[in-house]
Design a protein around this motif. Structure first.
Motif, short mmCIF file in Angstrom:
data_model
loop_
_atom_site.label_atom_id
_atom_site.label_comp_id
_atom_site.label_asym_id
_atom_site.label_seq_id
_atom_site.Cartn_x
_atom_site.Cartn_y
_atom_site.Cartn_z
N LYS A 4 0.87 -1.40 -0.09
CA LYS A 4 -0.08 0.10 0.00
C LYS A 4 0.93 1.36 -0.09
CE LYS A 4 -4.12 -2.26 2.21
NZ LYS A 4 -3.48 -3.65 2.09
N SER A 5 0.35 2.46 0.23
CA SER A 5 0.98 3.74 -0.01
C SER A 5 2.31 3.93 0.73
CB SER A 5 -0.01 4.86 0.39
OG SER A 5 -1.05 4.85 -0.28
N TRP A 6 2.20 3.68 2.14
CA TRP A 6 3.57 4.06 2.60
C TRP A 6 4.74 2.90 2.38
CZ3 TRP A 6 4.64 8.58 4.66
CH2 TRP A 6 3.66 9.37 4.97
N MET A 7 4.41 1.74 2.14
CA MET A 7 5.17 0.58 1.81
C MET A 7 5.62 0.95 0.35
SD MET A 7 6.93 -2.12 2.88
CE MET A 7 5.59 -2.52 4.42
N SER A 8 4.98 1.42 -0.36
CA SER A 8 5.43 1.60 -1.67
C SER A 8 6.49 2.88 -1.98
CB SER A 8 4.11 1.97 -2.60
OG SER A 8 3.32 0.76 -2.73
N ILE A 9 5.97 3.80 -0.90
CA ILE A 9 6.90 5.00 -0.95
C ILE A 9 8.16 4.58 -0.38
CG2 ILE A 9 7.27 7.44 0.25
CD1 ILE A 9 4.09 7.61 0.03
N LEU A 16 12.20 0.16 9.22
CA LEU A 16 11.38 0.87 8.39
C LEU A 16 10.32 0.31 7.68
CD1 LEU A 16 14.46 2.55 6.49
CD2 LEU A 16 13.10 3.76 8.22
N ASN A 17 10.43 -1.01 7.50
CA ASN A 17 9.37 -1.77 7.12
C ASN A 17 8.21 -1.77 8.07
OD1 ASN A 17 9.86 -2.71 4.65
ND2 ASN A 17 11.42 -4.04 5.36
N LEU A 18 8.79 -1.87 9.36
CA LEU A 18 7.69 -2.10 10.45
C LEU A 18 6.94 -0.82 10.60
CD1 LEU A 18 6.40 -3.47 12.80
CD2 LEU A 18 8.20 -2.79 14.33
N ALA A 19 7.70 0.29 10.47
CA ALA A 19 7.01 1.77 10.44
C ALA A 19 6.11 1.85 9.37
CB ALA A 19 8.02 2.62 10.38
N ALA A 20 6.38 1.51 8.20
CA ALA A 20 5.39 1.62 6.99
C ALA A 20 4.11 0.60 7.14
CB ALA A 20 6.22 1.22 5.53
N ILE A 21 4.47 -0.32 7.70
CA ILE A 21 3.28 -1.31 7.84
C ILE A 21 2.36 -0.64 8.92
CG2 ILE A 21 2.53 -3.39 8.92
CD1 ILE A 21 5.01 -4.70 8.02
N LEU A 22 2.83 -0.01 9.97
CA LEU A 22 1.96 0.66 10.95
C LEU A 22 1.06 1.92 10.54
CD1 LEU A 22 4.27 0.66 14.08
CD2 LEU A 22 2.18 -0.89 13.61
N LEU A 23 2.24 2.43 9.40
CA LEU A 23 1.45 3.67 8.84
C LEU A 23 0.48 3.25 7.71
CD1 LEU A 23 4.50 6.06 8.25
CD2 LEU A 23 2.66 6.50 9.54
N ASP A 24 0.54 2.17 7.15
CA ASP A 24 -0.51 1.79 6.16
C ASP A 24 -1.80 1.26 6.80
OD1 ASP A 24 0.62 2.38 3.68
OD2 ASP A 24 1.64 0.51 3.60
N MET A 25 -1.41 0.75 8.11
CA MET A 25 -2.47 0.30 8.98
C MET A 25 -3.20 1.50 9.48
SD MET A 25 -0.97 -2.80 11.03
CE MET A 25 -2.49 -3.07 12.04
N ILE A 26 -2.57 2.47 9.74
CA ILE A 26 -3.50 3.82 10.31
C ILE A 26 -4.20 4.59 9.27
CG2 ILE A 26 -2.94 5.92 11.68
CD1 ILE A 26 -0.80 4.68 12.89
#
Length: 321
Positions: free
Chosen positions: A239-244, A282-292
């Protein structure tokens, strides 16, 4: 799949006439026409286009190490938590396996089988692999050659011969994506399934210069409709943050500007080492942002679709939005 097992599925790339293939030494020969195709490292070469590898070893130690890394480690790291955005590719493999378990009931035609882990999951003898080596700028190892080297817009496969098919990040590397969809619909049996994965709307160029298109969701939908394929399910692995995050990783770590000289390659190696350490966080942070953050089916790097070819007794269902 062994060469002898491939024969019942094959035809000439440019003709639908019946062929009677046999193996003669290092060639696949059609008894009816005397046309033959070379066999190289247990691969039938329908294009006769095997290219010599570029010799990077003379450029210095850094380039020699880079060549070894590209052959043996690059893809495995790129599809792991040790590459920023690599979780997206992990999700691709998980979803592909899930769909294989759900719909695969026969031999699988696997196009662009770059991930040997998926081939192993299906089983070598239960999988016919096809790749277009003419559109690659780095040749695979001989032991990783597919069963067939052939154009993915003109498959040497008989019509309606496979119940399930995987098109694995192919569509961006063919000059006519619509023709590719037309071909895979042709070789699929009525009622059969296609597992398609490809780039989204923010995927970086790769395998240059053989990267022609990035297709977004609505472009995929139009091609599915044109080929009378039912969209059973679609999935966004990143999703968006993981893609960025993946775009940032590509820019900072995998940028081709590092290929200028020995010093810049050394600098790339240092950056790469740092990325191995910080990428899991960083992957963990992107996962959390995509969940939020809500996802509106935009800003995604990867796209997947499970498609079905109508069996002749049904009309395709409306596309899922």
């Amino acid at each position: 799949m062994k060469i002898a097992q491939c024969l019942p599925f094959l035809k000439h790339p440019d003709s639908d006439l019946n062929a009677e293939f046999t193996i003669k030494g290092k060639y696949l020969t059609d008894k009816k026409t005397d046309l033959d195709y070379p066999i190289i490292n247990e691969m039938i070469d329908f294009q006769a286009s095997i290219k010599a590898e570029k010799n990077d070893v003379n450029k210095g130690l850094m380039f020699k190490l880079n060549t070894i890394f590209s052959k043996y480690l690059d893809f495995r790291i790129l599809t792991s938590v040790f590459a920023s955005g690599g979780v997206g590719f992990i999700n691709v493999n998980k979803k592909t396996k899930h769909w294989i378990d759900r719909v695969a009931k026969d031999v699988t035609l696997f196009l662009e089988p770059e991930d040997n882990r998926l081939v192993s999951y299906i089983g070598q003898d239960n999988c016919l692999t096809v790749e277009d080596l003419a559109s690659r700028n780095v040749m695979p190892l001989a032991e990783d050659y597919p069963n067939l080297n052939a154009s993915l817009e003109q498959l040497p496969i008989r019509s309606a011969s496979f119940q399930n098919l995987i098109s694995y990040f192919v569509i961006e590397h063919v000059k006519n994506p619509a023709q590719h969809l037309n071909e895979i619909e042709r070789v699929l049996k009525p009622g059969g399934y296609i597992i398609l994965s490809g780039p989204g709307d923010v995927y970086p160029s790769h395998r240059v210069p053989y990267n022609y298109f990035n297709v977004i969701r609505y472009g995929y939908h139009e091609m599915f409709k044109e080929n009378n394929l039912e969209l059973v399910e679609e999935y966004f692995p990143a999703k968006s943050w993981m893609s960025i995050l993946y775009l940032c990783y590509t820019t900072l770590v995998r940028n081709s500007c590092y290929n200028k000289n020995q010093f810049t390659k050394l600098f790339q190696m240092i950056i790469f080492g740092i990325s191995l350490i910080i990428s899991p966080f960083l992957n963990l942070a992107a996962i959390l942002l995509d969940m939020i953050m809500p996802f509106d089916n935009r800003i995604y790097s990867l796209y997947m679709a499970l498609l079905k070819k109508p069996d002749g007794n049904e009309s395709p269902a409306p596309k899922k939005e």
